[in-house]
Each structure stands twice: as structure tokens, then as C-alpha cells.
Design a protein around this motif. Structure first.
Motif, mmCIF file in Angstrom:
data_model
loop_
_atom_site.group_PDB
_atom_site.id
_atom_site.type_symbol
_atom_site.label_atom_id
_atom_site.label_comp_id
_atom_site.label_asym_id
_atom_site.label_seq_id
_atom_site.Cartn_x
_atom_site.Cartn_y
_atom_site.Cartn_z
ATOM 1 N N SER A 147 0.821 -1.216 0.000
ATOM 2 C CA SER A 147 0.000 0.000 0.000
ATOM 3 C C SER A 147 0.856 1.267 0.000
ATOM 4 O O SER A 147 0.448 2.287 -0.563
ATOM 5 C CB SER A 147 -0.975 0.001 1.173
ATOM 6 N N GLU A 150 2.165 2.565 -3.825
ATOM 7 C CA GLU A 150 1.091 2.598 -4.822
ATOM 8 C C GLU A 150 1.517 3.252 -6.141
ATOM 9 O O GLU A 150 0.837 3.098 -7.147
ATOM 10 C CB GLU A 150 -0.156 3.262 -4.257
ATOM 11 N N ASP A 151 2.654 3.944 -6.157
ATOM 12 C CA ASP A 151 3.162 4.477 -7.421
ATOM 13 C C ASP A 151 3.685 3.358 -8.319
ATOM 14 O O ASP A 151 3.717 3.497 -9.540
ATOM 15 C CB ASP A 151 4.253 5.515 -7.181
ATOM 16 N N ILE A 153 2.729 -0.169 -7.550
ATOM 17 C CA ILE A 153 1.902 -1.359 -7.371
ATOM 18 C C ILE A 153 0.429 -0.980 -7.316
ATOM 19 O O ILE A 153 0.060 0.039 -6.734
ATOM 20 C CB ILE A 153 2.308 -2.077 -6.075
ATOM 21 N N GLU A 154 -0.390 -1.836 -7.920
ATOM 22 C CA GLU A 154 -1.833 -1.627 -7.864
ATOM 23 C C GLU A 154 -2.529 -2.916 -7.446
ATOM 24 O O GLU A 154 -1.981 -4.008 -7.612
ATOM 25 C CB GLU A 154 -2.365 -1.148 -9.215
ATOM 26 N N ILE A 155 -3.710 -2.768 -6.897
ATOM 27 C CA ILE A 155 -4.558 -3.922 -6.581
ATOM 28 C C ILE A 155 -5.389 -4.181 -7.824
ATOM 29 O O ILE A 155 -6.087 -3.281 -8.313
ATOM 30 C CB ILE A 155 -5.447 -3.643 -5.358
ATOM 31 N N VAL A 156 -5.311 -5.402 -8.339
ATOM 32 C CA VAL A 156 -6.009 -5.712 -9.593
ATOM 33 C C VAL A 156 -7.201 -6.631 -9.391
ATOM 34 O O VAL A 156 -7.825 -7.045 -10.352
ATOM 35 C CB VAL A 156 -5.041 -6.320 -10.636
ATOM 36 N N ASN A 167 -6.354 -9.449 -1.427
ATOM 37 C CA ASN A 167 -5.958 -8.587 -2.546
ATOM 38 C C ASN A 167 -4.918 -9.256 -3.430
ATOM 39 O O ASN A 167 -4.021 -9.947 -2.944
ATOM 40 C CB ASN A 167 -5.382 -7.265 -2.032
ATOM 41 N N TYR A 169 -1.980 -8.168 -5.967
ATOM 42 C CA TYR A 169 -1.142 -7.016 -6.288
ATOM 43 C C TYR A 169 -0.372 -7.275 -7.579
ATOM 44 O O TYR A 169 0.053 -8.403 -7.837
ATOM 45 C CB TYR A 169 -0.139 -6.751 -5.160
ATOM 46 N N ARG A 170 -0.197 -6.206 -8.335
ATOM 47 C CA ARG A 170 0.524 -6.306 -9.600
ATOM 48 C C ARG A 170 1.275 -5.000 -9.842
ATOM 49 O O ARG A 170 0.922 -3.944 -9.304
ATOM 50 C CB ARG A 170 -0.480 -6.554 -10.733
ATOM 51 N N ARG A 172 2.002 -1.699 -11.374
ATOM 52 C CA ARG A 172 1.084 -0.711 -11.949
ATOM 53 C C ARG A 172 1.393 -0.535 -13.428
ATOM 54 O O ARG A 172 2.543 -0.340 -13.816
ATOM 55 C CB ARG A 172 1.214 0.619 -11.214
ATOM 56 N N LYS A 173 0.367 -0.626 -14.231
ATOM 57 C CA LYS A 173 0.535 -0.424 -15.677
ATOM 58 C C LYS A 173 0.707 1.067 -15.933
ATOM 59 O O LYS A 173 -0.025 1.890 -15.404
ATOM 60 C CB LYS A 173 -0.686 -0.934 -16.451
#
Length: 175
Positions: A147, A150-151, A153-156, A167, A169-170, A172-173
Motif C-alpha cells: 500500500s 502505490e506508485d 503497485i496496484e490492486i487488480v 488482494n 497485487y501487480r 502498476r501499468k
């Protein structure tokens, strides 16, 4: 050696400190300067000595001419490469054998994992992945780190495990 650009060499050494995941305090101890002096070096208010540069080149397994001639780029698994190289040098091995910061583990290891990048992983899978290279973190610590970053990693999505939503996690695209 003539034509040494200490500012360029210092920039490359500071990058290698980051790429290797050692702390400024560990590095300053390694080259025998105070942490206060290391802060001054980072700010550009002081310079590394030739002796400091030689020690850094030895630790980072690189030549002074390479430090002086190009921008150093991150080499995947650099810390593990150094650990293997220095396994018989206790003063170096001790520094590298410690678990790096979670930020380092994310920035220089986790985001390069293809399953994490493409599909995403849950915390227990991330923990297992990091444990394979002997970097042990608690699940709570990993969850907080996900968390905080977050720059990157995102929750997908979520996965239902034993009645709980977990959750996924991946990386971030980029848009």
C-alpha cells in the motif's frame, strides 16, 4: 589515473549503493567515513577520496574506469551477484547477506517477476517468492509495503481464500 571526474564517479557510486540495497551507514562504514561525511558527499559538499573510490570499486566489483566513463545502469539481481562474488570476504558478505529493505525488494526484485508484472500475486505468494532468495518479511510488513508503494503497485482484484477476500497485487501499468 588522469581525467578522473569525481562528481561523475560519485554519482555512479551512489547509484550502486542504491542498486545493491545497502544503507548509507553500511557503505560509509565500509569505506571508513562517518555517516555525517557520507551525507555531505551525497549533498555534493564533500568528495570521496581516491582510497574511498578504490574501496567502492572493489566492493561493487567494477573498475574505476567504468565508474568514470559511463552512467551505471541497474543489473538485475545485482545484490545477489555481489553476494556470490564476495562469499569468501566476510566484511562484504556480512553486509550483503542481510535482508534488504522492503522498498529495495520491491523496486529491484519483485517488479521484475513476470507473474507479478502480468497476473499479480497475493501476499503469501510474494512472501514465498522473496523467501526463495532468503529475504524473509512478515505478511503484515509486505501488505503495508504494497500500500505504501502505490506508485509502483496496484490492486487488480481479489481472491477468495478460506472465506476471506485477499488482494491481488501487480505492477502498476503505465498510462
Amino acid at each position: 589515473m588522469k581525467n578522473l571526474n569525481k562528481k561523475f564517479i560519485t554519482k555512479n557510486i551512489l547509484n550502486l549503493i542504491d542498486y545493491s540495497g545497502i544503507t548509507d551507514a553500511e557503505f560509509s562504514n565500509l569505506i571508513d567515513v562517518s555517516t555525517k561525511q557520507m551525507k555531505r558527499i551525497k549533498k555534493g559538499d564533500a568528495e570521496l577520496t581516491f582510497e574511498n573510490i578504490n574501496l567502492a570499486a572493489d566492493f561493487f566489483d567494477t573498475s574505476i574506469s567504468k565508474l568514470n566513463s559511463q552512467d551505471i545502469e541497474y543489473e538485475y539481481l545485482y545484490r545477489l551477484k555481489l553476494l556470490k562474488k564476495h562469499r569468501s570476504r566476510l566484511e562484504y558478505f556480512t553486509i550483503l547477506n542481510k535482508r534488504p529493505s522492503i522498498s529495495y525488494a520491491i523496486k529491484y526484485y519483485l517488479i521484475y517477476n513476470s507473474k507479478f508484472k502480468n497476473d499479480g500475486l497475493i501476499i503469501s505468494e510474494i512472501k514465498e517468492l522473496l523467501t526463495e532468495i532468503k529475504w524473509h518479511y512478515t505478511s503484515a510488513y509486505l501488505s503495508n509495503a504494497m500500500s505504501r508503494n502505490e506508485d509502483l503497485i496496484e490492486i487488480v482484484g481479489t481472491r477468495l481464500i478460506q472465506g476471506k477476500q485477499i488482494n491481488i497485487y501487480r505492477l502498476r501499468k503505465q498510462v
